[in-house]
Design a protein around this motif. Structure first.
Motif, PDB file in Angstrom:
ATOM      1  N   GLU A   1       0.957  -1.082   0.004  1.00 13.82           N
ATOM      2  CA  GLU A   1      -0.154   0.039  -0.096  1.00 13.82           C
ATOM      3  C   GLU A   1       0.779   1.312  -0.185  1.00 13.82           C
ATOM      4  O   GLU A   1       0.571   2.104  -0.741  1.00 13.82           O
ATOM      5  N   ILE A   2       2.004   1.274   0.872  1.00 16.72           N
ATOM      6  CA  ILE A   2       2.749   2.303   0.660  1.00 16.72           C
ATOM      7  C   ILE A   2       3.437   2.575  -0.831  1.00 16.72           C
ATOM      8  O   ILE A   2       3.494   3.691  -1.125  1.00 16.72           O
ATOM      9  N   ARG A   3       4.046   1.495  -1.137  1.00 20.56           N
ATOM     10  CA  ARG A   3       4.556   1.732  -2.659  1.00 20.56           C
ATOM     11  C   ARG A   3       3.457   2.381  -3.773  1.00 20.56           C
ATOM     12  O   ARG A   3       3.717   2.938  -4.224  1.00 20.56           O
ATOM     13  N   ASP A   4       2.235   1.454  -3.388  1.00 21.29           N
ATOM     14  CA  ASP A   4       1.177   2.158  -4.370  1.00 21.29           C
ATOM     15  C   ASP A   4       0.889   3.754  -4.316  1.00 21.29           C
ATOM     16  O   ASP A   4       0.583   4.215  -5.114  1.00 21.29           O
ATOM     17  N   ARG A   5       0.696   4.115  -3.039  1.00 24.80           N
ATOM     18  CA  ARG A   5       0.247   5.390  -2.574  1.00 24.80           C
ATOM     19  C   ARG A   5       1.274   6.431  -3.023  1.00 24.80           C
ATOM     20  O   ARG A   5       1.001   7.534  -3.293  1.00 24.80           O
ATOM     21  N   HIS A   6       2.583   6.022  -2.995  1.00 27.16           N
ATOM     22  CA  HIS A   6       3.636   7.320  -3.273  1.00 27.16           C
ATOM     23  C   HIS A   6       4.545   6.805  -4.594  1.00 27.16           C
ATOM     24  O   HIS A   6       5.524   7.639  -4.394  1.00 27.16           O
ATOM     25  N   ARG A   7       4.234   5.974  -5.174  1.00 29.52           N
ATOM     26  CA  ARG A   7       4.938   5.646  -6.371  1.00 29.52           C
ATOM     27  C   ARG A   7       5.031   6.865  -7.399  1.00 29.52           C
ATOM     28  O   ARG A   7       6.209   7.318  -7.892  1.00 29.52           O
TER      29      ARG A   7
ATOM     30  N   LYS B   1      10.716   0.864   8.946  1.00 26.94           N
ATOM     31  CA  LYS B   1      11.664   0.374   7.873  1.00 26.94           C
ATOM     32  C   LYS B   1      11.622   1.110   6.692  1.00 26.94           C
ATOM     33  O   LYS B   1      10.550   1.700   6.526  1.00 26.94           O
ATOM     34  N   GLU B   2      12.377   0.764   5.628  1.00 25.89           N
ATOM     35  CA  GLU B   2      12.614   1.366   4.360  1.00 25.89           C
ATOM     36  C   GLU B   2      11.558   0.558   3.291  1.00 25.89           C
ATOM     37  O   GLU B   2      11.649  -0.674   3.691  1.00 25.89           O
ATOM     38  N   VAL B   3      11.145   1.183   2.336  1.00 21.91           N
ATOM     39  CA  VAL B   3      10.213   0.504   1.450  1.00 21.91           C
ATOM     40  C   VAL B   3      10.758   0.952   0.148  1.00 21.91           C
ATOM     41  O   VAL B   3      10.600   2.129  -0.331  1.00 21.91           O
ATOM     42  N   ARG B   4      11.261   0.189  -0.516  1.00 19.57           N
ATOM     43  CA  ARG B   4      11.905   0.527  -2.053  1.00 19.57           C
ATOM     44  C   ARG B   4      10.633   0.786  -3.016  1.00 19.57           C
ATOM     45  O   ARG B   4       9.882  -0.110  -3.076  1.00 19.57           O
ATOM     46  N   VAL B   5      10.522   2.094  -3.576  1.00 25.47           N
ATOM     47  CA  VAL B   5       9.728   2.165  -4.491  1.00 25.47           C
ATOM     48  C   VAL B   5      10.035   2.008  -5.998  1.00 25.47           C
ATOM     49  O   VAL B   5       9.192   1.744  -6.621  1.00 25.47           O
ATOM     50  N   LEU B   6      11.204   2.827  -6.114  1.00 23.90           N
ATOM     51  CA  LEU B   6      11.689   2.886  -7.278  1.00 23.90           C
ATOM     52  C   LEU B   6      13.092   2.329  -7.514  1.00 23.90           C
ATOM     53  O   LEU B   6      13.765   2.367  -6.528  1.00 23.90           O
TER      54      LEU B   6
ATOM     55  N   VAL C   1      19.156   8.956 -10.858  1.00 22.93           N
ATOM     56  CA  VAL C   1      18.570   8.408  -9.644  1.00 22.93           C
ATOM     57  C   VAL C   1      18.518   7.057  -9.517  1.00 22.93           C
ATOM     58  O   VAL C   1      18.228   6.130 -10.449  1.00 22.93           O
ATOM     59  N   LYS C   2      19.422   6.419  -8.631  1.00 21.13           N
ATOM     60  CA  LYS C   2      19.707   4.928  -8.532  1.00 21.13           C
ATOM     61  C   LYS C   2      18.803   4.205  -7.850  1.00 21.13           C
ATOM     62  O   LYS C   2      18.144   3.009  -7.938  1.00 21.13           O
ATOM     63  N   ALA C   3      17.749   4.812  -6.796  1.00 20.12           N
ATOM     64  CA  ALA C   3      16.619   4.175  -6.186  1.00 20.12           C
ATOM     65  C   ALA C   3      16.253   5.400  -5.371  1.00 20.12           C
ATOM     66  O   ALA C   3      16.582   6.295  -4.962  1.00 20.12           O
ATOM     67  N   ALA C   4      14.856   5.035  -4.956  1.00 18.17           N
ATOM     68  CA  ALA C   4      13.997   5.885  -4.305  1.00 18.17           C
ATOM     69  C   ALA C   4      13.092   4.914  -3.154  1.00 18.17           C
ATOM     70  O   ALA C   4      12.710   3.865  -3.452  1.00 18.17           O
ATOM     71  N   TYR C   5      13.355   5.401  -1.953  1.00 18.03           N
ATOM     72  CA  TYR C   5      12.478   4.854  -0.631  1.00 18.03           C
ATOM     73  C   TYR C   5      11.747   5.581  -0.092  1.00 18.03           C
ATOM     74  O   TYR C   5      11.839   6.986   0.244  1.00 18.03           O
ATOM     75  N   ILE C   6      10.552   4.907   0.466  1.00 16.81           N
ATOM     76  CA  ILE C   6       9.874   5.455   1.307  1.00 16.81           C
ATOM     77  C   ILE C   6      10.459   5.193   2.779  1.00 16.81           C
ATOM     78  O   ILE C   6      10.366   3.793   2.917  1.00 16.81           O
ATOM     79  N   TYR C   7      10.718   5.735   3.781  1.00 16.39           N
ATOM     80  CA  TYR C   7      11.017   5.249   5.274  1.00 16.39           C
ATOM     81  C   TYR C   7       9.553   5.297   5.888  1.00 16.39           C
ATOM     82  O   TYR C   7       9.047   6.466   6.279  1.00 16.39           O
ATOM     83  N   SER C   8       8.946   4.465   6.229  1.00 13.20           N
ATOM     84  CA  SER C   8       7.759   4.257   6.849  1.00 13.20           C
ATOM     85  C   SER C   8       8.025   4.336   8.370  1.00 13.20           C
ATOM     86  O   SER C   8       8.523   3.259   9.136  1.00 13.20           O
ATOM     87  N   LEU C   9       7.480   5.213   9.075  1.00 11.53           N
ATOM     88  CA  LEU C   9       7.784   5.617  10.543  1.00 11.53           C
ATOM     89  C   LEU C   9       6.926   4.422  11.194  1.00 11.53           C
ATOM     90  O   LEU C   9       7.295   3.945  12.391  1.00 11.53           O
ATOM     91  N   SER C  10       5.895   4.248  10.576  1.00 14.27           N
ATOM     92  CA  SER C  10       4.941   3.374  11.457  1.00 14.27           C
ATOM     93  C   SER C  10       5.467   1.903  11.372  1.00 14.27           C
ATOM     94  O   SER C  10       5.256   0.980  12.383  1.00 14.27           O
TER      95      SER C  10
END
Length: 73
Positions: free
Chosen positions: A32-38, A68-73, A56-65
């Motif tokens: 859901e995080i990936r889908d919301r913020h891609r 952990k980090e979630v790789r998006v791109l 850009v090598k990679a893009a991550y969301i760091y989820s505070l809840s």
């Protein structure tokens, strides 16, 4: 088209940019995080590549809840 936003963190690693954006979404899964913020991270990536001489090598969301980090791109 004008888009305004501010990414939280970007750094160069091995000659390429890594983007990290912090999110406080609660009660969500990694998918859901990936889908919301891609789309947001894709725009940040395009902007960084246009404004710098780096890819850009990679893009991550760091989820505070999830704490952990979630790789998006």
């Amino acid at each position: 088209l004008v888009v305004q936003g501010m990414l939280d963190l970007a750094f160069v690693e091995d000659g390429e940019i890594v983007i990290v954006d912090y999110k406080t979404d609660r009660g969500v899964t990694e998918t859901e995080i990936r889908d919301r913020h891609r789309e947001q991270l894709a725009l940040y990536s395009k902007a960084m590549e246009k404004c710098t001489d780096y890819k850009v090598k990679a893009a991550y969301i760091y989820s505070l809840s999830l704490k952990k980090e979630v790789r998006v791109l």
